[in-house]
Enzyme design. Structure first.
Site, short mmCIF file in Angstrom:
data_model
loop_
_atom_site.label_atom_id
_atom_site.label_comp_id
_atom_site.label_asym_id
_atom_site.label_seq_id
_atom_site.Cartn_x
_atom_site.Cartn_y
_atom_site.Cartn_z
N ILE A 27 0.88 -1.18 0.00
CA ILE A 27 0.00 0.00 0.00
C ILE A 27 0.90 1.22 0.00
O ILE A 27 1.65 1.43 0.96
CB ILE A 27 -0.89 0.06 1.26
CG1 ILE A 27 -1.58 -1.28 1.54
CG2 ILE A 27 -1.91 1.19 1.16
CD1 ILE A 27 -2.19 -1.37 2.92
N HIS A 28 0.86 2.00 -1.08
CA HIS A 28 1.70 3.19 -1.07
C HIS A 28 1.10 4.39 -1.79
O HIS A 28 1.55 5.51 -1.61
CB HIS A 28 3.08 2.87 -1.70
CG HIS A 28 3.02 2.74 -3.19
ND1 HIS A 28 2.70 1.55 -3.80
CD2 HIS A 28 3.22 3.64 -4.18
CE1 HIS A 28 2.73 1.73 -5.12
NE2 HIS A 28 3.02 2.98 -5.38
#
Length: 195
Positions: A46-47
């Protein structure tokens, strides 16, 4: 746009790279393994700002992970790690430090499925025959959607769980990425056109 006579379908150099390094990794997988991981796991990343900058979206994604049937391995970018400190994180999530490109490929190879908002990792999962759950509302790689190799779920907790636990998945892929020799074809075309 009038470019057809100067356009060539050669495949994807990213596919070339994954195939090249896959063979290297598989020959000596222990060099790229991250230890203290469970035998079976889902790999997640998740970025993207669309997830990390909106607390409701990020919490919804994190709330889905404990409802899965395997541990979730989550290599965290320092920026995301800093943001996630303020969130409730289940013990079903194992946060690890960022990994190298080859370690990431090894993690994909050994995973059961990939959950990601990364554009590149969607393709790498496809190249490595791993089903992907995309934590976005869209994908640039429509080819990966064939036979549910990639399922778009956004940040919807129920959709994440349902797509990840989906069992009746077909194995055939639509090959739009070439044969692993795209770079060679590009060089050949350039040499022939610009002698």
């Amino acid at each position: 746009e009038g470019l057809s006579e100067n356009t060539y379908f050669v495949g994807d150099v990213m596919f070339d790279s994954v195939l090249f390094y896959k063979d290297k990794i598989l020959k000596k997988i222990s060099d790229y393994k991250i230890f203290n991981l469970p035998k079976e796991y889902y790999l997640a990343t998740i970025h993207r700002a669309e997830n990390t900058d909106f607390p409701d979206r990020l919490q919804s994604i994190l709330d889905a992970f404990p409802e899965l049937d395997k541990k979730v391995i989550l290599p965290l970018h320092p920026r995301t790690k800093n943001i996630i400190k303020n969130f409730k994180v289940s013990s079903n999530i194992k946060i690890i430090e960022p990994v190298s490109y080859l370690q990431m490929l090894a993690l994909v190879i050994n995973s059961s499925k990939v959950l990601t908002d990364s554009g590149g990792l969607q393709k790498e999962s496809y190249f490595l025959n791993k089903h992907c759950v995309t934590l976005r509302n869209e994908t640039e790689w429509l080819e990966t959607l064939s036979n549910d190799w990639n399922i778009i779920v956004g940040a919807d907790k129920n959709k994440i769980v349902q797509a990840t636990l989906k069992k009746d998945l077909q194995s055939s892929q639509f090959n739009a990425f070439g044969d692993g020799y795209s770079a060679n074809k590009i060089v050949k075309i350039l040499r022939e056109r610009y002698k």
